[in-house]
Write an enzyme that holds these catalytic residues in place. Structure first.
Site, PDB file in Angstrom:
ATOM      1  N   LYS A 149       0.851  -1.193   0.000  1.00 34.93           N
ATOM      2  CA  LYS A 149       0.000   0.000   0.000  1.00 34.93           C
ATOM      3  C   LYS A 149       0.888   1.245   0.000  1.00 34.93           C
ATOM      4  O   LYS A 149       1.917   1.279   0.676  1.00 34.93           O
ATOM      5  CB  LYS A 149      -0.900  -0.021   1.248  1.00 34.93           C
ATOM      6  CG  LYS A 149      -1.936   1.103   1.309  1.00 34.93           C
ATOM      7  CD  LYS A 149      -2.822   0.985   2.558  1.00 34.93           C
ATOM      8  CE  LYS A 149      -3.855   2.096   2.653  1.00 34.93           C
ATOM      9  NZ  LYS A 149      -4.695   1.981   3.866  1.00 34.93           N
ATOM     10  N   SER A 168      -9.759   2.147   2.988  1.00 36.49           N
ATOM     11  CA  SER A 168      -8.863   2.910   2.139  1.00 36.49           C
ATOM     12  C   SER A 168      -7.876   2.026   1.357  1.00 36.49           C
ATOM     13  O   SER A 168      -7.349   2.455   0.344  1.00 36.49           O
ATOM     14  CB  SER A 168      -8.058   3.898   2.990  1.00 36.49           C
ATOM     15  OG  SER A 168      -7.211   3.210   3.896  1.00 36.49           O
ATOM     16  N   SER A 199     -10.077  -0.163   7.162  1.00 37.78           N
ATOM     17  CA  SER A 199      -9.454   0.015   5.848  1.00 37.78           C
ATOM     18  C   SER A 199      -8.806  -1.228   5.254  1.00 37.78           C
ATOM     19  O   SER A 199      -8.411  -1.213   4.092  1.00 37.78           O
ATOM     20  CB  SER A 199      -8.413   1.133   5.909  1.00 37.78           C
ATOM     21  OG  SER A 199      -9.047   2.384   5.872  1.00 37.78           O
TER      22      SER A 199
END
Lengths: 491, 490, 96
Positions: B80, B155, B179
């Site tokens: 990420k 997210s 997330s």
């Protein structure tokens, strides 16, 4: 100031603690290093970095707190103080807002006496707290822009906050001198104001005399010398007095002292005051203070300068004129302690330190004051002990001792070696001295008459030529007795 | 070798060991797959294929010398865009950090490198991890591989979508309020948020420091366990990291198959009330029934303060974020606005230009709840209620070993559907955020598809350090169903 | 909890975020929605409840020994900084 008002002053003093590394990162710190050469990702607040507490900062601050008579909290916590400023990499400062490490405390101050030789009045100034926080980086300004050096960012600061407990610029000066000396004795900071190791903000308000309610205060920032503190307070008292005398209200505001213009300027009003949005830092855990460790620290605490001064006066029978000089400088008084430990003659040792040593330090320092530290010279405490000893044993005269003192300061040789190398030991050769005495008596009939008429001091006129002839090596005590015996035998 | 990209770690490990294929071949298979589907999925912000192939060659080299490092040696892991990798961009999907390159490795990256993993790609996300849809990325929206006009969740939407579409074998994400779990549920993969403090946050760009955790995405529970195991452990650089003995999750899973412990599972009434999609409710209930049929004890429990989790979370998370994001100021390494005239101008304009809409919204909210006069009413109150939320869980865990809930109230929604209504977007986190507030571990496990062919996730919440329990419970379900083999049609 | 409307201009100033007029308007509406939703929290009596600042109760985490670690080469900061001169980061003149 007219007689109507009384000034009430509180000080906030930031002191850089002497850790090797920063408070929340392992980046080293050293004053004067090349710009931005002492940072790391944590110091620069690069994305993803986290703070880790340097335990040494807690230890030094606790020591300082104990030295200043504070209570050491059972637990202390870290808060974020949020404000944007380009020298603050995170744009928040890690500090202790809610739960500081040290609570209360006081500093004993001595007000100036009627003259330098007379001790002034003492009193205690109350402290509110001492907490830890991080130093920001350093900004320097050109005509067009500002440059940031982050080396200093993250250095541990102890912020010492007084109660509004000072009532004149002189008291503030006395307080700062006392505080600085206490900190130097505690060894937690070097307190060099020129290097920014000690900085001061002052809160000043006026109130009608004999009233207890505090007036509206202004806060003066950027006071980086004790003389600036004095000047800024005096300026502010004058300024506020004028405002009050003209029936206006003093505005609550933050002002900045300009040492060049010797004036302060308004930075921001109360309405513009920062809204710091303090909240507990989620990255740092609370610190529970180890009581046993505090006990140990307390036990190992050095003597305070004024306690030491009292002890010297009481136990060693030293005069105020000596102790006030000796104890005002931790290096000097520690040097004295060392010398005293090797030869127990406090008065003589103290005299050499306060007179001869300070003179040598002053004449050898570039600035002409005694800022040259003893450590930077070849002088050793043991030299002074030895010197006093040889004088008291009559091996050399006090006059010769002065010569030896200069020599040992310059060369770093011990006094006995100097005496031997230069053949300075006192001559007690009776025959030679007797001959010189007889010669002196014969050459000074007038002085002999005066002496016989009861003016005992007249005998001194005879000593000069003898000392000159022996290059000062004649033992003055031996000389005295011999002259007296010879004059009396003339009858 | 065509579908190496959809293989599990055990298969790949065996294949690499037996020289059926090399790590370079595996990496090439993933690159080919990504080249094929990425235009639809858009999971990556950035990828350096050359660098990944170089790492793969190094792994093959180690293997040829019998110097293989760890269980992940030669296995590509997607990252990420919020985790620092030395020498790679670290943008957090924000224009603010458009040209920033990290000079250091996050702790978890260091651990993965030490285990021999191939660190590949910068996976898309909501800017600074603020969002539940990956729509708030300055680098475009990622699509849900199951239905391209749907969002993948957020997210960590890129991390979830990349795993689901076979672009990476496993990936790392971060979870502040759901997330990891929410996009895992939306994309039909396993996603796990560990106990707060189990994985070091050093090198994770902080959103809300007291809630953030790093965790794995995988297509099955075992792979998640392997990835998790390689990133846990005490780190002196993170003061919130905890000193706990590490567990061998994989062998615990393998043991559990032989002797399945029958746990007591709690079902909180509050999580099955209004607002829950009927199909999700059915799927999760069906799973609970399955557990019951297998001898697990099912208990109805209550988490009475659940209703307050959303406001408590948004106060605490935005307050911390408003302060954490203050360092992005235009001074040292971020975007700096052009033609600035004063220092305040520099701050205001750089931040005004650098931050996207959602980030600004949360900074404003977080600044407000901390500001003078409001602290007690919002932040302090929220922290107090946070204590109550934690206590609810403590009480529940006196009776049960784990708690079963839906991961999300709805399946993945259409792109743009909620982006103009922040409050309804915030309510999407309703089942996941209490776990972050309480600091607990939880994972989301695929439990089937809706009629619209959208994945449904079931959340299993564990006690503090109950990772092996929830992994075991999830694994038991997984191996007795086929859901892990469902693949999106790309 | 206050029903006072949020002063977006003031808060944006504190946060150093420039907002367009449109953004300000939009945010005002959204903030008031969100803050309205937060009023739920008033349903609870929080007297005597300890606030929870950390997810786990850990204390006394620190670095011992005060030993220096590595430093970041200053050239890296120069590379990162939008503007630098003589190894220092340049910003518009700071008046205070």
């Amino acid at each position: 100031m007219s007689n109507k008002y009384e000034a009430v002053i509180g000080l906030e003093i930031h002191v850089q603690l002497k850790t090797k590394t920063k408070m929340f990162s392992s980046a080293p710190y050293e004053y004067g290093a090349e710009a931005n050469s002492l940072t790391d990702p944590v110091v620069l607040a690069l994305p993803g970095t986290l703070p880790v507490l340097n335990y040494e900062a807690i230890e030094l601050c606790a020591k300082l707190g104990l030295m200043l008579g504070c209570e050491i909290a059972d637990i202390c916590k870290w808060d974020r103080k949020n404000y944007f400023y380009p020298d603050s990499p995170k744009n928040y400062q890690l500090t202790q807002n809610e739960e500081p490490l040290c609570i209360g405390g006081s500093v004993e101050i001595e007000m100036p006496g009627p003259s330098r030789n007379i001790e002034g009045k003492h009193r205690f100034v109350s402290l509110n707290r001492i907490h830890l926080e991080e130093d920001p980086g350093k900004l320097s300004h050109t005509a067009f822009d500002s440059l940031i050096d982050f080396n200093r960012a993250g250095v541990p600061l102890a912020e010492i906050v007084t109660e509004p407990n000072l009532y004149s610029s002189d008291e503030a000066v006395a307080f700062l001198n006392s505080l600085k000396n206490l900190i130097l004795y505690s060894g937690v900071s070097n307190c060099d104001m020129e290097k920014g190791q000690m900085r001061c903000d002052a809160n000043i308000s006026l109130r009608a005399k004999r009233t207890s309610e505090l007036g509206t205060r202004s806060e003066i920032k950027n006071l980086n010398s004790i003389s600036n503190v004095k000047a800024a307070i005096e300026y502010e008292i004058k300024r506020q007095t004028q405002i009050l005398n003209s029936n206006h209200l003093v505005a609550q505001e933050t002002r900045r002292w300009d040492a060049n213009k010797m004036q302060s300027f308004s930075l921001r009003s109360k309405e513009e005051a920062h809204d710091y949005r303090y909240f507990p830092d989620p990255d740092l855990m609370p610190v529970v203070i180890d009581r046993a460790r505090i006990k140990e620290l307390k036990k190992a605490l050095p003597e305070s300068p004024l306690d030491r001064q009292r002890r010297y006066q009481k136990d060693l029978d030293l005069p105020y004129t000596i102790t006030s000089v000796l104890c005002a400088n931790v290096n000097l008084s520690n040097f004295f302690e060392k010398a005293l430990a090797q030869y127990d003659s406090p008065k003589a040792i103290a005299n050499y330190i306060v007179n001869d040593l300070l003179r040598e330090l002053a004449s050898n320092s570039k600035t002409g004051d005694s800022s040259l530290s003893i450590e930077a010279t070849k002088m050793k405490a043991g030299f002074i002990s030895e010197l006093v000893e040889v004088v008291e044993l009559g091996i050399i005269s006090k006059q010769i001792a002065k010569e030896v003192f200069s020599e040992m300061f310059q060369s770093g040789k011990n006094p006995k070696l100097i005496i031997e190398e230069k053949g300075l030991s006192q001559s007690n050769d009776d025959t030679m001295i007797k001959a010189l005495c007889l010669e002196a008596i014969a050459n000074n009939p007038k002085a002999i008459t005066q002496y016989k008429d009861g003016n005992l001091k007249a005998i001194n006129a005879l000593k000069g030529p003898i000392m000159k002839a022996t290059k000062g090596k004649a033992n003055p005590l031996v000389l005295d007795t011999m002259l007296q015996d010879l004059i009396e035998s003339l009858d | 070798m065509s579908d190496l990209f959809y293989s599990d770690i055990a298969f790949l490990k065996r294949g690499l060991k037996q020289k059926d294929f090399s790590s370079v071949e595996l990496m090439k298979s993933l690159i080919n797959r990504t080249n094929l589907v990425e235009s639809k999925v858009k999971a990556f912000i950035d990828r350096d294929d050359e660098d990944a192939l170089r790492q793969a060659a190094e792994s093959d080299n180690r293997r040829s010398k019998n110097m293989t490092l760890g269980p992940l040696d030669g296995i590509p892991v997607g990252i990420k865009d919020i985790l620092a990798v030395k020498g790679q961009p670290l943008r957090c999907a924000s224009k603010m950090l458009d040209s920033y390159i990290s000079p250091y490795d996050a702790k978890c990256i260091e651990q993965l490198k030490n285990a021999g993993a191939i660190i590949w790609g910068r996976l898309n996300m909501d800017e600074f991890a603020m969002g539940s849809s990956t729509e708030h990325s300055a680098y475009g929206t990622t699509s849900n591989p199951w239905k391209l006009d749907c969002i993948p969740g957020g997210s960590s939407g890129g991390s979830a979508a990349a795993v689901a579409s076979g672009e990476v074998i496993v990936s790392l994400g971060t979870d502040t309020g759901g997330s990891i779990r929410q996009p895992a549920a939306f994309c039909g993969v396993v996603g796990m948020k560990p106990t707060y403090g189990l994985v070091s946050r050093y090198g994770l760009v902080a959103f809300a420091s007291s809630l953030d955790q790093i965790g794995p995405f995988a297509r099955n529970v075992k792979d998640a366990a392997i990835l998790l195991e390689s990133i846990v452990g005490y780190d002196p650089k993170d003061s919130t990291s905890l000193k706990v003995p590490t567990e061998n999750y994989l062998s615990i899973l393998e043991e559990s198959v032989k002797c399945q412990k029958k746990y007591t599972l709690g079902v909180p009434v509050e999580f099955f009330s209004k607002g829950l999609d009927i199909e999700i409710k059915e799927k999760v209930y069906k799973a609970i029934e399955w557990y019951q049929s297998q001898g697990y004890i099912i208990k109805e429990i209550s988490l009475p303060h659940s209703d307050l989790c959303v406001p408590v979370y948004y106060i605490i998370a935005t307050a911390e974020a408003s302060s954490n994001l203050a360092r992005f100021d235009g001074v040292r390494y971020t975007h700096r606005s052009k033609d600035i005239e004063s220092i305040d101008d520099l701050f205001f304009r750089s931040r005004g230009e650098g931050f996207g809409e959602e980030v600004k919204r949360r900074i404003i909210l977080g600044t407000y709840v901390l500001s003078s006069g409001y602290y007690d009413a919002y932040y302090l109150r929220a922290q107090k209620i946070r204590s109550l939320i934690r206590k609810d869980f403590d009480k529940a865990f006196q009776e049960v070993d784990a708690i079963i809930t839906p991961t999300t109230p709805t399946p993945a929604f259409i792109e743009g559907e909620k982006s103009q209504d922040p409050l309804s977007m915030y309510l999407n986190d309703i089942y996941t955020i209490s776990v972050n507030l309480a600091g607990l571990p939880a994972l989301s496990l695929p439990v089937g598809l809706t009629q619209n062919k959208l994945p449904v996730g079931m959340q299993i919440i564990g006690k503090v350090f109950g990772e092996s329990d929830i992994l075991t419970i999830a694994h038991d379900f997984e191996i007795n169903h086929d859901y892990k083999d469902l693949r999106p049609n790309l | 909890m206050s029903k006072a409307k949020i002063d977006i201009k003031y808060v944006a100033k504190l946060a150093r975020v420039q907002l367009s007029e449109l953004e300000e308007k939009k945010l005002s509406v959204q903030m008031n929605d969100i803050l309205g939703y937060f009023e739920k929290l008033n349903s609870i009596d929080v007297k005597d409840i300890q606030p929870m600042a950390h997810a786990q109760k850990v204390q006394n985490v620190w670095r011992e020994g005060d030993i220096a670690g590595s430093v970041l080469p200053k050239e890296l900061l120069e590379e990162m900084a939008p503007e630098s001169r003589d190894g220092q980061v340049v910003v518009p003149k700071v008046v205070e």
